[in-house]
Design an enzyme around this catalytic site. Structure first.
Site, short mmCIF file in Angstrom:
data_model
loop_
_atom_site.label_atom_id
_atom_site.label_comp_id
_atom_site.label_asym_id
_atom_site.label_seq_id
_atom_site.Cartn_x
_atom_site.Cartn_y
_atom_site.Cartn_z
N CYS A 2 0.82 -1.21 0.00
CA CYS A 2 0.00 0.00 0.00
C CYS A 2 0.86 1.27 0.00
O CYS A 2 1.92 1.30 0.61
CB CYS A 2 -0.87 0.06 1.24
SG CYS A 2 -1.92 -1.37 1.44
N ARG A 27 5.17 0.04 -5.87
CA ARG A 27 5.18 -0.69 -4.60
C ARG A 27 4.30 -1.94 -4.65
O ARG A 27 4.43 -2.82 -3.82
CB ARG A 27 4.68 0.23 -3.48
CG ARG A 27 5.59 1.38 -3.21
CD ARG A 27 4.92 2.38 -2.29
NE ARG A 27 4.70 1.86 -0.96
CZ ARG A 27 5.55 1.96 0.05
NH1 ARG A 27 6.69 2.57 -0.13
NH2 ARG A 27 5.26 1.46 1.23
N TRP A 74 -3.03 -2.65 -1.44
CA TRP A 74 -2.64 -4.04 -1.71
C TRP A 74 -3.45 -4.86 -0.72
O TRP A 74 -3.22 -4.79 0.49
CB TRP A 74 -1.14 -4.20 -1.48
CG TRP A 74 -0.57 -5.51 -1.90
CD1 TRP A 74 -0.09 -5.85 -3.13
CD2 TRP A 74 -0.37 -6.67 -1.07
NE1 TRP A 74 0.37 -7.15 -3.12
CE2 TRP A 74 0.21 -7.68 -1.89
CE3 TRP A 74 -0.65 -6.98 0.26
CZ2 TRP A 74 0.53 -8.95 -1.41
CZ3 TRP A 74 -0.33 -8.24 0.74
CH2 TRP A 74 0.25 -9.21 -0.10
N ASN A 100 -1.92 2.23 5.84
CA ASN A 100 -1.06 1.11 5.46
C ASN A 100 -0.84 0.28 6.72
O ASN A 100 -0.72 0.85 7.81
CB ASN A 100 0.32 1.59 5.02
CG ASN A 100 0.29 2.25 3.68
OD1 ASN A 100 -0.76 2.35 3.06
ND2 ASN A 100 1.45 2.73 3.25
N GLY A 101 -0.72 -1.02 6.56
CA GLY A 101 -0.44 -1.87 7.71
C GLY A 101 -1.62 -2.78 7.99
O GLY A 101 -2.54 -2.92 7.18
N GLU A 493 18.17 -17.24 -7.56
CA GLU A 493 17.73 -15.90 -7.95
C GLU A 493 17.13 -15.93 -9.37
O GLU A 493 16.12 -15.28 -9.63
CB GLU A 493 18.90 -14.92 -7.84
CG GLU A 493 18.65 -13.51 -8.29
CD GLU A 493 17.51 -12.79 -7.57
OE1 GLU A 493 16.98 -13.29 -6.58
OE2 GLU A 493 17.12 -11.71 -8.06
N LYS A 497 13.32 -14.85 -10.28
CA LYS A 497 13.00 -13.80 -11.27
C LYS A 497 11.93 -14.30 -12.23
O LYS A 497 10.99 -13.59 -12.57
CB LYS A 497 14.23 -13.39 -12.10
CG LYS A 497 15.29 -12.56 -11.40
CD LYS A 497 14.93 -11.12 -11.18
CE LYS A 497 14.17 -10.87 -9.93
NZ LYS A 497 14.81 -10.82 -8.67
N GLU A 500 8.53 -14.61 -10.46
CA GLU A 500 7.95 -13.32 -10.10
C GLU A 500 7.24 -12.64 -11.26
O GLU A 500 6.15 -12.11 -11.10
CB GLU A 500 9.06 -12.36 -9.61
CG GLU A 500 9.52 -12.59 -8.21
CD GLU A 500 10.65 -11.64 -7.82
OE1 GLU A 500 10.60 -11.12 -6.71
OE2 GLU A 500 11.57 -11.41 -8.63
N HIS A 516 18.46 -35.79 -6.10
CA HIS A 516 17.67 -36.15 -4.92
C HIS A 516 16.24 -35.62 -5.02
O HIS A 516 15.64 -35.23 -4.03
CB HIS A 516 18.35 -35.62 -3.66
CG HIS A 516 19.74 -36.14 -3.51
ND1 HIS A 516 20.02 -37.43 -3.11
CD2 HIS A 516 20.94 -35.57 -3.79
CE1 HIS A 516 21.33 -37.61 -3.12
NE2 HIS A 516 21.91 -36.49 -3.52
N LYS A 615 6.64 -4.32 -4.06
CA LYS A 615 8.06 -3.97 -4.03
C LYS A 615 8.55 -3.89 -2.59
O LYS A 615 9.67 -4.29 -2.28
CB LYS A 615 8.24 -2.61 -4.73
CG LYS A 615 9.66 -2.13 -4.80
CD LYS A 615 10.44 -2.96 -5.78
CE LYS A 615 11.91 -2.65 -5.80
NZ LYS A 615 12.67 -3.79 -6.37
C1 G6P Z 1 9.73 -8.15 -2.07
C2 G6P Z 1 10.27 -7.68 -3.40
C3 G6P Z 1 11.59 -8.39 -3.69
C4 G6P Z 1 12.57 -8.15 -2.56
C5 G6P Z 1 11.98 -8.56 -1.20
C6 G6P Z 1 12.85 -8.07 -0.05
O1 G6P Z 1 9.38 -9.49 -2.14
O2 G6P Z 1 9.34 -7.94 -4.43
O3 G6P Z 1 12.13 -7.89 -4.89
O4 G6P Z 1 13.73 -8.88 -2.78
O5 G6P Z 1 10.70 -7.96 -1.03
O6 G6P Z 1 12.85 -6.67 -0.09
P1 G6P Z 1 13.97 -5.74 0.50
O7 G6P Z 1 13.51 -4.36 0.17
O8 G6P Z 1 13.99 -6.00 1.97
O9 G6P Z 1 15.25 -6.10 -0.14
#
Ligand code: G6P
Length: 620
Positions: A2, A27, A74, A100-101, A493, A497, A500, A516, A615
């Protein structure tokens, strides 16, 4: 997650709020709305969907005014509907809020308010706060001198906050306290922009960029009262606070796309620069070590460290895994990488000789913040590796290292990952040179690090071939990503990606572990992406590739130029420049970022704003 934006001043507020909401889109959100104080009444426009849809609504139903609040939601409590979108009106329109929260005790508060006759129009926890505020405001109005609406509004906020359990960043407008915005936070970030005869408030600095460079970061338990010509801040227990005004370093071009079609691609291409920024002023070639100024620990304290704990979420956690290998190899320091969401509730043995680092791009991730606070509460110095200057984690940490990567807007983290790995390499070099790492080794590492911006530039040249390979594979629904040692976190990673932004199921695994379990998944429809640049253990990984091929699994390899052995086995090869093994995560991450980007585009996905993701994850 949010996003909040608010404004009080002289500008046309709906345009300003809509622009602010656009800037907060990154965000992650699913609905948006604004509330404007117009002619002593509150007008709300909100709807489920994109900010552009809200903007279209405001165009057909304009609302004029110079005070207002806006929100991108959100969903947590209640589905994505117009009714659940913020702002929420309390009572009979006495107050409107954005929040927010998460309010944890909203259920019992809702019951109490329903018994008092309040009617709920949404399923949100926020509407509970709106009604509580209205209720309290009416009570306070009877108690304050001369029915002072401003005094009653502030007292209502104070009283309401004492009844909330959970986390919040809140902005409220009171219909009868016409020239005031009240903002309060506990757990969810809020930053105030200070202008001339105008104030801004937002969840992060992006809506403020280009309007003001003077900002005040609100701390937990603080309440800010914004008028056109003044601001006052009080702490809920310790009273009046002298605001500390800081200078915002972001400029408009940092948050503009320029010639790029997406922020993700822009940020992928920024990496030669962002890695250079992470290194700037931090290499001492003469001494063969790193210069790290902000740890706030003496060399004696640093030398007495016998263990490191790295805690983070998501991509930052993957960077932490690379950090573990680096710190153990260079500094011989036993290192553990903890999911922050686990660490916050565990009780691992952390002593005064343990160095705890929170790794975070945003500096606001709720779990990372909570894990850091838990460690600090137990008396351990806790440091941060963070990108966003002024973020909660950056401010609360005992010291740390900034990434200097500039704003990362694409939800899928790219440049922050490579900057985090760069900074962790510097940290390992620094701590290593205080211990066992030799002078020649330190000098070699400095030299190799200095070449990295150029190597990343070279790695980006794979773009065209990645694009072609993406076309060939975009239709597959399951992927494996495999790598060993330094390239195991890279495999994780790469898989993250793809998940996501393409919504494709992908699993990252240490290549040898494949036997395994994951090998059972291998068939003609499951491509395996092998991260297999030249390294000591490469022959072993090549055997794993053979095993996949023997089962008819398509193989995409990330390898060094001219690697005939890999070319012989893999169906497709993406080339990266040759670098030292410990630096391979930096170059190998590039093709994987580009691969997920192109696969997502080919599947018609919104790469910068993937569904359901945020984000900055500010709730637990
Ligand atoms: C969310 C974002 C990721 C990020 C993670 C941790 O899931 O979409 O891209 O890696 O949060 O965020 P931070 O800001 O703590 O690195």
């Amino acid at each position: 997650m949010c996003g909040i934006v608010g404004y009080i001043g002289f500008r046309s507020v709906s345009d300003l709020l809509l622009e602010g909401l656009h800037r907060l889109e990154y965000r992650g959100y699913d609905s948006a709305g604004i509330a404007v104080l117009a002619d002593e009444s509150i007008v709300v426009r909100k709807r489920a969907g994109r900010v552009s849809e809200l903007a279209a609504l405001v165009q057909t139903q304009p609302v004029e005014g110079t005070i207002g609040i806006g929100h991108t939601r959100w969903a947590t409590h209640g589905g994505t509907t117009d009714e659940n979108s913020h702002p929420h009106v309390g009572g009979n329109g006495e107050v409107v809020i954005v929040h927010n929260g998460v309010i944890e005790n909203y259920d019992s508060l809702r019951e109490q308010l329903t018994a008092l006759g309040y009617v709920f129009h949404s399923q949100t926890d926020t509407e509970v706060v709106a009604h509580l505020l209205a209720h309290s405001y009416i009570e306070q109005l009877k108690l304050v001198e001369n029915s002072d609406t401003h005094a009653a509004a502030l007292k209502a906020v104070e009283a309401t906050l004492t009844r909330l359990k959970g986390t919040y960043g809140i902005c409220a407008l009171f219909r009868d306290a016409t020239d005031t915005i009240i903002a309060a936070r506990s757990g969810s970030p809020l930053v105030i922009g200070v202008g001339r005869d105008e104030y801004f408030v937002a969840s992060d600095a992006s809506p403020l960029v280009g309007y003001t460079q003077e900002v005040v970061y609100l701390a937990d338990s603080e309440i800010a009262v914004l008028r056109r010509d003044n601001m006052s801040i009080t702490h809920r227990t310790s009273g009046s606070v002298q605001p500390s005004i800081q200078t915002l370093e972001q400029v408009s071009s940092d948050i503009e796309l320029g010639d790029f079609p997406h922020y993700m691609l822009k940020e992928i291409y920024e990496q030669p620069k962002t890695i250079e920024n992470a290194l700037r002023g931090r290499l001492d070639d003469e001494e063969g070590t790193a210069v790290i100024g902000g740890l706030n620990l003496t060399p004696q304290q640093l030398r007495s460290i016998d263990r490191v704990v790295l805690t983070a979420c998501g991509t930052s956690w993957h960077a932490g895994l690379v950090g573990e290998y680096l710190l153990e190899e260079f500094a011989r320091l036993p290192t553990e990488v903890e999911y922050a969401s686990e660490l916050r509730y565990r009780n691992p043995p952390i002593t005064e000789r343990t160095l705890v680092f929170a790794i975070t791009q945003s500096g606001e991730t709720a779990d990372t913040l909570a894990a850091m606070r838990e460690c600090r509460r137990k008396g351990h110095p806790t440091l941060a590796i963070c990108n966003v200057v002024g973020s909660t984690i950056a401010r609360e940490a005992d010291g740390g290292i900034y990434l200097h990567a500039g704003p990362e807007i694409g939800v899928a983290s790219t440049k922050a990952f490579t900057s985090q790995v760069t900074v962790l390499t510097l940290l390992a070099l620094y701590l290593g040179r205080m211990r066992h790492l030799s002078y020649p080794a330190g000098k070699r590492i400095c030299r190799e690090l200095r070449q990295m911006p150029e190597k990343i530039e070279e790695a980006l040249k794979c773009h065209d071939s990645v694009k072609e390979i993406a076309e060939k594979y975009a239709g597959f629904d399951n992927y494996l990503y495999l790598g060993r040692l330094y390239n195991f976190p890279v495999a994780l990673e790469g898989a993250l990606k793809l998940k996501e932004i393409s919504y494709i199921h992908a699993e990252g695994y240490p290549a040898a572990e494949m036997k395994h379990g994951p090998i059972a998944l291998v068939d003609e429809r499951t491509p395996s992406v092998f991260v297999v640049p030249r390294c000591g253990i490469q022959p072993k990984v090549i055997s794993n590739m053979e095993e996949v091929k023997a089962r008819k699994g398509p193989v995409i390899a990330i390898a060094c130029e001219g690697d005939r052995e890999v070319e012989r086995i893999a169906d497709d090869v993406i080339y990266v420049p040759e670098v030292a093994e410990y630096l391979q995560p930096l170059v190998c991450a590039i093709p994987l970022q580009l691969l997920s980007y192109h696969v997502a585009l080919l599947r018609g996905c919104n790469v910068d704003r993937p569904r359901n993701l945020a984000k900055s994850v500010t709730v637990e």
